[in-house]
Design a protein around this motif. Structure first.
Motif, mmCIF file in Angstrom:
data_model
loop_
_atom_site.group_PDB
_atom_site.id
_atom_site.type_symbol
_atom_site.label_atom_id
_atom_site.label_comp_id
_atom_site.label_asym_id
_atom_site.label_seq_id
_atom_site.Cartn_x
_atom_site.Cartn_y
_atom_site.Cartn_z
ATOM 1 N N GLY A 183 0.608 -1.381 -0.049
ATOM 2 C CA GLY A 183 0.065 0.519 -0.012
ATOM 3 C C GLY A 183 1.102 1.487 0.002
ATOM 4 O O GLY A 183 0.278 2.198 0.343
ATOM 5 N N ARG A 184 2.339 0.888 -0.456
ATOM 6 C CA ARG A 184 2.815 2.655 -0.507
ATOM 7 C C ARG A 184 2.490 2.759 -2.035
ATOM 8 O O ARG A 184 2.513 2.642 -2.720
ATOM 9 C CB ARG A 184 4.571 2.175 -0.239
ATOM 10 N N PRO A 185 2.985 4.382 -1.968
ATOM 11 C CA PRO A 185 2.921 5.250 -2.976
ATOM 12 C C PRO A 185 3.972 5.214 -3.496
ATOM 13 O O PRO A 185 5.469 4.654 -3.097
ATOM 14 C CB PRO A 185 2.839 7.313 -2.188
ATOM 15 N N VAL A 186 4.118 5.194 -4.940
ATOM 16 C CA VAL A 186 5.230 4.143 -5.619
ATOM 17 C C VAL A 186 5.273 5.284 -6.355
ATOM 18 O O VAL A 186 5.253 6.609 -7.119
ATOM 19 C CB VAL A 186 4.788 3.755 -7.254
ATOM 20 N N TRP A 187 7.217 5.992 -6.216
ATOM 21 C CA TRP A 187 7.762 7.204 -6.530
ATOM 22 C C TRP A 187 8.349 6.701 -7.689
ATOM 23 O O TRP A 187 9.550 6.022 -7.368
ATOM 24 C CB TRP A 187 8.695 7.125 -5.160
ATOM 25 N N LEU A 188 8.842 7.431 -8.768
ATOM 26 C CA LEU A 188 9.075 7.043 -10.242
ATOM 27 C C LEU A 188 10.288 8.209 -10.042
ATOM 28 O O LEU A 188 9.622 9.618 -10.088
ATOM 29 C CB LEU A 188 8.402 6.939 -10.968
ATOM 30 N N HIS A 189 12.014 8.269 -10.270
ATOM 31 C CA HIS A 189 12.053 9.131 -10.178
ATOM 32 C C HIS A 189 13.467 9.192 -11.629
ATOM 33 O O HIS A 189 13.827 8.238 -11.942
ATOM 34 C CB HIS A 189 12.817 9.162 -8.913
ATOM 35 N N HIS A 190 13.927 10.299 -12.132
ATOM 36 C CA HIS A 190 14.917 9.992 -13.542
ATOM 37 C C HIS A 190 15.719 11.156 -13.128
ATOM 38 O O HIS A 190 15.830 11.908 -12.562
ATOM 39 C CB HIS A 190 13.793 10.476 -14.449
ATOM 40 N N GLY A 191 17.498 10.764 -12.931
ATOM 41 C CA GLY A 191 17.762 11.695 -12.798
ATOM 42 C C GLY A 191 19.296 10.931 -13.598
ATOM 43 O O GLY A 191 19.362 10.091 -14.553
ATOM 44 N N SER A 192 20.939 11.804 -13.070
ATOM 45 C CA SER A 192 21.966 11.734 -13.849
ATOM 46 C C SER A 192 22.651 9.974 -12.666
ATOM 47 O O SER A 192 22.623 9.891 -11.893
ATOM 48 C CB SER A 192 22.858 12.801 -13.870
ATOM 49 N N SER A 193 23.784 9.892 -12.955
ATOM 50 C CA SER A 193 24.634 9.453 -12.545
ATOM 51 C C SER A 193 24.220 9.796 -10.894
ATOM 52 O O SER A 193 24.801 8.707 -10.318
ATOM 53 C CB SER A 193 26.517 9.256 -12.882
#
Length: 408
Positions: A183-193
Protein backbone atom coordinates in the motif's frame (compact mmCIF):
# COMPACT_ATOMS: atom_id res chain seq x y z
CA UNK A 1 2.82 -18.46 -3.38
CA UNK A 2 5.61 -18.99 -5.87
CA UNK A 3 6.18 -22.47 -7.26
CA UNK A 4 9.05 -24.31 -5.64
CA UNK A 5 11.27 -27.21 -6.59
CA UNK A 6 14.42 -28.78 -5.24
CA UNK A 7 16.63 -29.54 -8.21
CA UNK A 8 20.03 -27.80 -8.34
CA UNK A 9 20.15 -24.16 -9.42
CA UNK A 10 21.91 -23.13 -12.65
CA UNK A 11 25.62 -22.52 -12.22
CA UNK A 12 27.77 -23.65 -9.29
CA UNK A 13 25.87 -24.22 -6.05
CA UNK A 14 28.31 -23.01 -3.43
CA UNK A 15 26.10 -23.55 -0.42
CA UNK A 16 22.61 -24.94 -0.02
CA UNK A 17 22.18 -28.65 0.35
CA UNK A 18 19.47 -31.09 1.47
CA UNK A 19 16.30 -29.37 2.64
CA UNK A 20 17.00 -26.15 0.77
CA UNK A 21 14.37 -24.81 -1.63
CA UNK A 22 15.10 -23.22 -5.00
CA UNK A 23 12.41 -20.71 -5.97
CA UNK A 24 12.16 -19.59 -9.60
CA UNK A 25 12.94 -15.91 -10.01
CA UNK A 26 9.90 -14.28 -11.61
CA UNK A 27 8.41 -10.80 -12.01
CA UNK A 28 6.57 -11.21 -8.72
CA UNK A 29 9.85 -11.43 -6.80
CA UNK A 30 11.58 -8.41 -8.37
CA UNK A 31 10.74 -4.74 -7.81
CA UNK A 32 12.25 -1.58 -9.22
CA UNK A 33 12.74 -2.91 -12.77
CA UNK A 34 10.56 -2.00 -15.75
CA UNK A 35 11.28 -5.28 -17.56
CA UNK A 36 12.94 -8.63 -16.89
CA UNK A 37 14.71 -10.30 -19.79
CA UNK A 38 15.28 -14.06 -19.79
CA UNK A 39 18.81 -14.61 -21.12
CA UNK A 40 21.09 -17.68 -21.34
CA UNK A 41 22.87 -16.31 -18.24
CA UNK A 42 19.77 -15.73 -16.09
CA UNK A 43 17.11 -13.10 -15.56
CA UNK A 44 18.37 -9.62 -16.45
CA UNK A 45 16.55 -6.63 -14.88
CA UNK A 46 16.12 -3.62 -17.16
CA UNK A 47 15.29 -0.10 -16.00
CA UNK A 48 14.12 0.96 -19.46
CA UNK A 49 11.73 -1.06 -21.64
CA UNK A 50 12.63 -2.81 -24.89
CA UNK A 51 11.04 -0.04 -26.96
CA UNK A 52 13.45 2.48 -25.44
CA UNK A 53 16.44 0.14 -25.73
CA UNK A 54 15.81 -0.19 -29.46
CA UNK A 55 16.37 3.56 -29.82
CA UNK A 56 19.66 3.96 -27.94
CA UNK A 57 22.18 5.94 -30.01
CA UNK A 58 25.21 4.28 -28.37
CA UNK A 59 26.20 1.94 -25.56
CA UNK A 60 26.09 4.50 -22.74
CA UNK A 61 22.37 4.30 -21.88
CA UNK A 62 22.47 0.53 -22.45
CA UNK A 63 25.13 0.18 -19.77
CA UNK A 64 23.33 2.53 -17.38
CA UNK A 65 19.82 1.08 -17.63
CA UNK A 66 21.05 -2.51 -17.15
CA UNK A 67 22.83 -1.61 -13.91
CA UNK A 68 20.06 -2.32 -11.38
CA UNK A 69 20.03 0.78 -9.21
CA UNK A 70 17.00 0.52 -6.94
CA UNK A 71 16.15 -3.01 -8.11
CA UNK A 72 15.58 -5.56 -5.37
CA UNK A 73 14.52 -9.19 -4.93
CA UNK A 74 11.62 -9.20 -2.46
CA UNK A 75 9.64 -11.95 -0.75
CA UNK A 76 7.97 -13.05 2.46
CA UNK A 77 9.39 -16.07 4.31
CA UNK A 78 10.30 -17.73 7.60
CA UNK A 79 13.74 -18.62 6.22
CA UNK A 80 16.77 -18.02 8.42
CA UNK A 81 19.24 -18.36 5.54
CA UNK A 82 19.07 -17.01 1.98
CA UNK A 83 21.36 -17.45 -1.01
CA UNK A 84 21.22 -15.57 -4.30
CA UNK A 85 23.30 -16.72 -7.29
CA UNK A 86 24.10 -13.94 -9.76
CA UNK A 87 26.34 -13.31 -12.72
CA UNK A 88 27.71 -9.80 -12.44
CA UNK A 89 29.44 -7.56 -14.94
CA UNK A 90 31.85 -5.28 -13.13
CA UNK A 91 32.76 -2.11 -14.99
CA UNK A 92 35.99 -0.15 -14.84
CA UNK A 93 37.76 2.61 -16.74
CA UNK A 94 41.10 2.37 -18.53
CA UNK A 95 43.75 4.19 -16.48
CA UNK A 96 41.44 4.79 -13.52
CA UNK A 97 41.65 3.16 -10.08
CA UNK A 98 39.75 -0.17 -9.94
CA UNK A 99 36.21 0.05 -8.67
CA UNK A 100 35.30 -1.81 -5.49
CA UNK A 101 33.07 -4.87 -5.68
CA UNK A 102 29.36 -4.15 -5.90
CA UNK A 103 27.44 -4.49 -2.65
CA UNK A 104 24.18 -6.32 -1.87
CA UNK A 105 22.07 -4.92 0.97
CA UNK A 106 19.64 -7.06 2.95
CA UNK A 107 16.58 -5.49 4.55
CA UNK A 108 14.29 -7.41 6.92
CA UNK A 109 11.00 -5.65 7.61
CA UNK A 110 12.53 -2.41 6.24
CA UNK A 111 15.54 -2.57 8.57
CA UNK A 112 19.17 -3.17 7.53
CA UNK A 113 20.03 -6.80 8.29
CA UNK A 114 23.17 -7.60 6.31
CA UNK A 115 25.54 -6.66 3.53
CA UNK A 116 27.54 -8.83 1.15
CA UNK A 117 29.06 -9.17 -2.30
CA UNK A 118 29.83 -11.83 -4.88
CA UNK A 119 32.99 -12.89 -6.65
CA UNK A 120 33.68 -14.01 -10.19
CA UNK A 121 31.54 -12.63 -12.97
CA UNK A 122 32.44 -10.64 -16.05
CA UNK A 123 34.62 -7.55 -16.34
CA UNK A 124 34.18 -4.65 -18.76
CA UNK A 125 36.90 -2.01 -19.11
CA UNK A 126 36.05 1.20 -20.96
CA UNK A 127 38.46 3.74 -22.41
CA UNK A 128 36.94 7.13 -21.47
CA UNK A 129 38.76 8.91 -24.27
CA UNK A 130 37.71 6.64 -27.15
CA UNK A 131 34.67 4.77 -25.79
CA UNK A 132 36.28 1.43 -26.72
CA UNK A 133 35.53 -1.45 -24.34
CA UNK A 134 37.27 -4.71 -23.53
CA UNK A 135 35.46 -7.58 -21.80
CA UNK A 136 36.41 -10.75 -19.93
CA UNK A 137 34.04 -13.50 -18.82
CA UNK A 138 33.85 -15.20 -15.43
CA UNK A 139 31.73 -17.59 -13.35
CA UNK A 140 28.49 -17.19 -11.40
CA UNK A 141 28.88 -15.98 -7.79
CA UNK A 142 26.77 -16.34 -4.65
CA UNK A 143 25.80 -13.86 -1.95
CA UNK A 144 24.65 -15.52 1.28
CA UNK A 145 22.80 -14.18 4.33
CA UNK A 146 22.35 -16.25 7.48
CA UNK A 147 21.02 -15.75 10.99
CA UNK A 148 17.75 -14.18 9.90
CA UNK A 149 15.00 -14.15 12.56
CA UNK A 150 12.88 -17.31 12.66
CA UNK A 151 9.51 -15.70 11.97
CA UNK A 152 7.42 -14.61 9.02
CA UNK A 153 9.07 -11.48 7.64
CA UNK A 154 9.52 -9.32 4.57
CA UNK A 155 12.94 -9.76 2.97
CA UNK A 156 14.52 -7.48 0.38
CA UNK A 157 17.88 -8.03 -1.33
CA UNK A 158 18.92 -4.79 -3.03
CA UNK A 159 21.19 -5.40 -6.02
CA UNK A 160 24.42 -3.47 -6.65
CA UNK A 161 23.66 -0.15 -8.27
CA UNK A 162 26.83 -0.26 -10.38
CA UNK A 163 27.06 -3.85 -11.68
CA UNK A 164 24.97 -5.41 -14.43
CA UNK A 165 23.42 -8.35 -12.59
CA UNK A 166 21.88 -11.49 -14.07
CA UNK A 167 19.70 -13.23 -11.47
CA UNK A 168 20.48 -16.95 -11.62
CA UNK A 169 18.93 -18.69 -8.60
CA UNK A 170 17.30 -18.01 -5.22
CA UNK A 171 17.64 -20.58 -2.45
CA UNK A 172 16.23 -20.54 1.08
CA UNK A 173 15.86 -22.96 3.99
CA UNK A 174 12.09 -22.32 4.17
CA UNK A 175 9.37 -21.64 1.58
CA UNK A 176 9.08 -18.25 -0.10
CA UNK A 177 5.96 -16.37 -1.14
CA UNK A 178 5.51 -13.22 -3.15
CA UNK A 179 5.40 -10.05 -1.10
CA UNK A 180 1.89 -8.57 -1.27
CA UNK A 181 1.28 -4.94 -2.12
CA UNK A 182 2.06 -3.00 1.06
CA UNK A 183 0.00 0.00 0.00
CA UNK A 184 2.92 2.39 -0.37
CA UNK A 185 2.93 5.14 -2.99
CA UNK A 186 5.17 4.40 -5.97
CA UNK A 187 7.83 7.08 -6.50
CA UNK A 188 9.27 7.21 -10.02
CA UNK A 189 12.50 9.20 -10.26
CA UNK A 190 14.78 10.10 -13.16
CA UNK A 191 18.20 11.73 -13.00
CA UNK A 192 21.90 11.45 -13.81
CA UNK A 193 24.74 9.37 -12.35
CA UNK A 194 24.19 11.12 -9.02
CA UNK A 195 20.68 9.66 -8.90
CA UNK A 196 22.01 6.39 -10.32
CA UNK A 197 24.35 6.04 -7.33
CA UNK A 198 27.73 7.56 -8.31
CA UNK A 199 30.01 6.93 -5.29
CA UNK A 200 27.42 5.67 -2.80
CA UNK A 201 28.44 3.04 -0.27
CA UNK A 202 25.72 0.53 -1.16
CA UNK A 203 22.41 0.15 -3.00
CA UNK A 204 20.23 1.29 -0.08
CA UNK A 205 22.47 4.31 0.55
CA UNK A 206 22.19 5.99 -2.83
CA UNK A 207 20.36 9.22 -2.18
CA UNK A 208 17.10 8.10 -3.89
CA UNK A 209 17.05 4.84 -1.91
CA UNK A 210 17.67 6.69 1.35
CA UNK A 211 14.92 9.20 0.54
CA UNK A 212 12.49 6.42 -0.41
CA UNK A 213 13.11 4.47 2.78
CA UNK A 214 12.64 7.62 4.86
CA UNK A 215 9.57 8.66 2.90
CA UNK A 216 7.88 5.26 3.06
CA UNK A 217 7.52 4.96 -0.72
CA UNK A 218 8.28 2.26 -3.28
CA UNK A 219 11.18 3.44 -5.45
CA UNK A 220 11.57 3.00 -9.19
CA UNK A 221 14.91 4.63 -9.92
CA UNK A 222 15.52 5.71 -13.50
CA UNK A 223 18.73 7.51 -12.58
CA UNK A 224 20.88 6.81 -15.65
CA UNK A 225 24.58 7.54 -15.51
CA UNK A 226 25.60 10.05 -18.22
CA UNK A 227 22.15 9.63 -19.76
CA UNK A 228 19.79 12.21 -18.22
CA UNK A 229 19.64 13.99 -21.57
CA UNK A 230 15.93 14.68 -22.11
CA UNK A 231 15.73 11.69 -24.43
CA UNK A 232 12.20 11.11 -25.78
CA UNK A 233 12.47 7.37 -25.11
CA UNK A 234 13.09 8.11 -21.41
CA UNK A 235 10.12 10.47 -21.29
CA UNK A 236 7.92 7.76 -22.81
CA UNK A 237 9.15 5.25 -20.22
CA UNK A 238 8.20 7.70 -17.46
CA UNK A 239 4.84 8.30 -19.13
CA UNK A 240 4.02 4.60 -19.39
CA UNK A 241 5.16 3.49 -15.91
CA UNK A 242 2.43 3.45 -13.22
CA UNK A 243 3.40 5.87 -10.45
CA UNK A 244 1.86 7.95 -7.68
CA UNK A 245 4.73 10.46 -7.43
CA UNK A 246 7.29 11.55 -10.03
CA UNK A 247 10.48 13.59 -9.93
CA UNK A 248 12.93 14.48 -12.69
CA UNK A 249 16.38 15.89 -12.00
CA UNK A 250 17.59 17.81 -15.03
CA UNK A 251 20.82 19.55 -15.90
CA UNK A 252 24.27 18.20 -15.14
CA UNK A 253 24.49 15.70 -18.02
CA UNK A 254 23.37 18.34 -20.50
CA UNK A 255 26.31 20.49 -19.42
CA UNK A 256 29.00 17.87 -19.03
CA UNK A 257 28.21 16.31 -22.41
CA UNK A 258 27.82 19.77 -24.02
CA UNK A 259 24.78 18.25 -25.73
CA UNK A 260 22.61 21.25 -26.65
CA UNK A 261 22.31 25.01 -26.60
CA UNK A 262 19.76 27.14 -24.79
CA UNK A 263 17.55 27.39 -27.89
CA UNK A 264 17.08 23.59 -27.92
CA UNK A 265 17.03 23.16 -24.14
CA UNK A 266 13.83 25.02 -23.28
CA UNK A 267 11.62 23.30 -25.89
CA UNK A 268 13.18 19.94 -25.01
CA UNK A 269 12.21 20.36 -21.34
CA UNK A 270 8.68 21.33 -22.34
CA UNK A 271 8.45 18.28 -24.59
CA UNK A 272 9.82 15.99 -21.87
CA UNK A 273 7.26 17.23 -19.35
CA UNK A 274 4.45 17.16 -21.94
CA UNK A 275 5.16 13.49 -22.61
CA UNK A 276 5.14 12.62 -18.90
CA UNK A 277 1.86 14.46 -18.48
CA UNK A 278 0.26 12.39 -21.26
CA UNK A 279 0.35 9.40 -18.93
CA UNK A 280 0.20 11.18 -15.57
CA UNK A 281 -1.92 14.31 -16.00
CA UNK A 282 -2.48 14.97 -12.28
CA UNK A 283 0.31 13.07 -10.49
CA UNK A 284 2.57 15.29 -8.33
CA UNK A 285 5.58 16.05 -10.54
CA UNK A 286 8.72 17.65 -9.11
CA UNK A 287 11.39 19.19 -11.35
CA UNK A 288 14.76 19.32 -9.59
CA UNK A 289 17.63 21.43 -10.87
CA UNK A 290 21.31 20.46 -10.41
CA UNK A 291 23.07 20.33 -7.07
CA UNK A 292 26.07 22.62 -6.74
CA UNK A 293 28.99 21.64 -8.96
CA UNK A 294 31.55 24.47 -8.89
CA UNK A 295 33.41 23.54 -12.08
CA UNK A 296 30.22 23.99 -14.12
CA UNK A 297 28.31 26.70 -12.27
CA UNK A 298 29.35 29.33 -14.80
CA UNK A 299 31.62 27.36 -17.12
CA UNK A 300 30.08 25.29 -19.92
CA UNK A 301 31.02 21.73 -20.71
CA UNK A 302 32.11 19.35 -21.80
CA UNK A 303 33.63 17.74 -18.72
CA UNK A 304 37.00 16.14 -19.32
CA UNK A 305 38.82 13.52 -17.23
CA UNK A 306 41.87 14.71 -15.33
CA UNK A 307 44.38 11.86 -15.01
CA UNK A 308 47.05 13.88 -13.19
CA UNK A 309 46.47 12.07 -9.87
CA UNK A 310 45.59 8.61 -11.15
CA UNK A 311 48.88 7.33 -9.77
CA UNK A 312 47.62 8.24 -6.30
CA UNK A 313 44.30 6.49 -6.95
CA UNK A 314 42.30 9.63 -7.77
CA UNK A 315 40.45 10.51 -10.95
CA UNK A 316 38.96 13.98 -11.29
CA UNK A 317 37.11 16.02 -13.90
CA UNK A 318 37.58 19.54 -15.21
CA UNK A 319 35.34 21.87 -17.22
CA UNK A 320 36.68 22.11 -20.76
CA UNK A 321 34.36 24.88 -21.92
CA UNK A 322 34.89 28.65 -21.92
CA UNK A 323 32.64 30.97 -19.85
CA UNK A 324 32.56 33.36 -22.81
CA UNK A 325 30.66 30.74 -24.79
CA UNK A 326 27.53 31.37 -22.71
CA UNK A 327 26.81 34.28 -25.06
CA UNK A 328 26.43 31.76 -27.88
CA UNK A 329 23.89 29.76 -25.89
CA UNK A 330 26.14 27.22 -24.23
CA UNK A 331 24.60 25.86 -21.04
CA UNK A 332 25.93 26.21 -17.50
CA UNK A 333 24.29 25.04 -14.30
CA UNK A 334 23.24 28.57 -13.35
CA UNK A 335 21.65 29.08 -16.77
CA UNK A 336 19.78 25.78 -16.42
CA UNK A 337 18.49 26.63 -12.95
CA UNK A 338 17.21 30.02 -14.10
CA UNK A 339 15.43 28.51 -17.11
CA UNK A 340 13.92 25.59 -15.17
CA UNK A 341 12.57 27.87 -12.46
CA UNK A 342 11.04 30.18 -15.05
CA UNK A 343 9.63 27.32 -17.12
CA UNK A 344 8.03 25.54 -14.16
CA UNK A 345 6.53 28.78 -12.87
CA UNK A 346 4.87 29.39 -16.24
CA UNK A 347 3.57 25.84 -16.59
CA UNK A 348 2.36 25.67 -12.98
CA UNK A 349 -0.27 28.31 -13.77
CA UNK A 350 -2.12 25.55 -15.64
CA UNK A 351 -0.64 22.56 -13.78
CA UNK A 352 -1.10 22.89 -10.00
CA UNK A 353 0.60 19.55 -9.39
CA UNK A 354 3.89 20.67 -10.97
CA UNK A 355 6.62 21.85 -8.59
CA UNK A 356 10.25 23.03 -8.68
CA UNK A 357 13.15 22.38 -6.30
CA UNK A 358 16.48 24.16 -6.59
CA UNK A 359 19.11 21.42 -6.30
CA UNK A 360 21.31 23.66 -4.14
CA UNK A 361 18.79 23.12 -1.34
CA UNK A 362 19.99 19.50 -1.39
CA UNK A 363 23.68 20.34 -1.73
CA UNK A 364 24.95 23.91 -1.86
CA UNK A 365 27.99 26.06 -1.23
CA UNK A 366 28.19 25.40 2.53
CA UNK A 367 27.92 21.67 1.89
CA UNK A 368 30.71 21.82 -0.67
CA UNK A 369 32.98 23.45 1.92
CA UNK A 370 32.26 20.62 4.36
CA UNK A 371 31.86 17.72 1.94
CA UNK A 372 33.57 18.58 -1.36
CA UNK A 373 32.87 16.48 -4.44
CA UNK A 374 35.84 14.07 -4.51
CA UNK A 375 36.17 14.07 -8.30
CA UNK A 376 34.57 17.52 -8.83
CA UNK A 377 31.40 15.94 -10.25
CA UNK A 378 30.05 13.18 -8.01
CA UNK A 379 29.12 13.11 -4.31
CA UNK A 380 30.66 10.64 -1.88
CA UNK A 381 28.78 8.33 0.48
CA UNK A 382 28.32 10.94 3.21
CA UNK A 383 26.95 13.42 0.70
CA UNK A 384 24.51 10.85 -0.69
CA UNK A 385 23.16 10.50 2.83
CA UNK A 386 22.81 14.24 3.25
CA UNK A 387 21.05 14.67 -0.10
CA UNK A 388 18.71 11.76 0.60
CA UNK A 389 17.77 13.05 4.04
CA UNK A 390 17.17 16.56 2.74
CA UNK A 391 15.11 15.37 -0.22
CA UNK A 392 12.91 13.28 2.08
CA UNK A 393 12.40 16.29 4.37
CA UNK A 394 11.70 18.73 1.52
CA UNK A 395 9.65 16.49 -0.77
CA UNK A 396 7.95 13.75 1.26
CA UNK A 397 7.26 15.48 4.58
CA UNK A 398 3.82 16.97 5.28
CA UNK A 399 3.24 19.90 2.96
CA UNK A 400 5.98 18.82 0.55
CA UNK A 401 5.37 18.50 -3.19
CA UNK A 402 5.50 14.70 -3.02
CA UNK A 403 3.69 14.31 0.30
CA UNK A 404 0.65 12.62 -1.27
CA UNK A 405 -1.24 10.58 -2.07
CA UNK A 406 -1.73 8.71 1.21
CA UNK A 407 -0.74 5.06 1.47
CA UNK A 408 -3.14 2.79 -0.39
Amino acid sequence: MSAQHDHPAPGPVRHGGPGWITTPLTDGLVRGALELEQTPHGLLPHRLPARARAQFPDGTPAMAESQPSGVRVVFRTRATAVELDTLRTKMGYEGAPPRPDGVYDLLVDDRPAGRGHTTGGNELTVDMMTGAAESRTGPVGTVRFTGLPDRLKDVEIWLPWNEITHLVALRTDAPVQELPDRGRPVWLHHGSSISHGSNAASPTTTWPALAALRGGVELINLGLSSSALLDPFTARALRDTPADLISVKIGINLVNTDLMRLRAFVPAVHGFLDTIREGHPAVPLLVVSPILCPIHEDTPGPSAPDFSEVGAGRLSFVAAGDPAERAAGKLTLNVIREELARLVERRAADDPHLHYLDGRELYGAADFEELPLPDQLHPDAATHRRIGERFAALAFAAGGPLAGPPAK
